[in-house]
Structure formats: C-alpha cells, structure tokens
Design a protein around this motif. Sequence first.
Motif, PDB file in Angstrom:
ATOM      1  N   UNK A   1      82.775  -5.261-111.031  1.00 48.86           N
ATOM      2  CA  UNK A   1      81.661  -4.149-110.682  1.00 48.86           C
ATOM      3  C   UNK A   1      80.885  -4.050-112.367  1.00 48.86           C
ATOM      4  N   UNK A   2      80.525  -5.441-112.680  1.00 47.14           N
ATOM      5  CA  UNK A   2      79.857  -5.289-114.156  1.00 47.14           C
ATOM      6  C   UNK A   2      80.519  -4.843-115.321  1.00 47.14           C
ATOM      7  N   UNK A   3      81.902  -4.738-115.095  1.00 51.51           N
ATOM      8  CA  UNK A   3      82.702  -4.421-116.271  1.00 51.51           C
ATOM      9  C   UNK A   3      83.970  -5.249-116.369  1.00 51.51           C
ATOM     10  N   UNK A   4      84.059  -6.055-117.639  1.00 47.05           N
ATOM     11  CA  UNK A   4      84.936  -6.796-117.981  1.00 47.05           C
ATOM     12  C   UNK A   4      86.418  -6.408-117.583  1.00 47.05           C
ATOM     13  N   UNK A   5      87.264  -6.967-117.196  1.00 46.85           N
ATOM     14  CA  UNK A   5      88.656  -6.380-116.795  1.00 46.85           C
ATOM     15  C   UNK A   5      89.343  -7.098-118.028  1.00 46.85           C
ATOM     16  N   UNK A   6      90.285  -6.516-118.831  1.00 47.30           N
ATOM     17  CA  UNK A   6      91.188  -7.150-119.901  1.00 47.30           C
ATOM     18  C   UNK A   6      91.938  -7.881-119.260  1.00 47.30           C
ATOM     19  N   UNK A   7      92.366  -8.827-120.063  1.00 44.72           N
ATOM     20  CA  UNK A   7      93.273  -9.873-119.464  1.00 44.72           C
ATOM     21  C   UNK A   7      94.708  -9.117-119.286  1.00 44.72           C
ATOM     22  N   UNK A   8      95.069  -7.944-120.287  1.00 41.83           N
ATOM     23  CA  UNK A   8      96.153  -7.122-120.012  1.00 41.83           C
ATOM     24  C   UNK A   8      96.338  -6.169-118.908  1.00 41.83           C
ATOM     25  N   UNK A   9      95.044  -6.228-117.961  1.00 40.15           N
ATOM     26  CA  UNK A   9      95.032  -5.348-116.840  1.00 40.15           C
ATOM     27  C   UNK A   9      94.975  -6.191-115.601  1.00 40.15           C
TER      28      UNK A   9
END
Length: 63
Positions: free
Chosen positions: A34-42
Amino acid sequence: MKVNGEEKNLTGISVKKMLVELNFDETKVVVERNMEIVPKSAYETTFISEADELEVVSFVGGG
C-alpha cells in the motif's frame, strides 16, 4: 489482493510466507505494501489483507 498488478489469493498470510509461495528470495527483494516499504524485520509479522496492493521489487545486477 494484488501483487505486482496481478490478482492473487494469498490473504491472511505473512509477507514472508507470500514471498516463499511466489518463489522470491527475501534477501534480494524489497516489498512495498500500500505504497509503504515493509521493513525486512517485519516480514513475519505483517499479514496481508484482501485490500492490500503489494509490489515486490527484485534487485538486478549489471555491468
């Protein structure tokens, strides 16, 4: 939900599980939800819903 513009039936699973299901190497991609980067940690704790739109961008080397 959509992944890279294509409808997929992968709701209710984590981003990490989605990457496995779609044969992506999580160490070589960035996931936008949804146009936001998901951190790899999440990746393991971020779950996909029906309304989500995801973009999976792979790193490509060149010379």
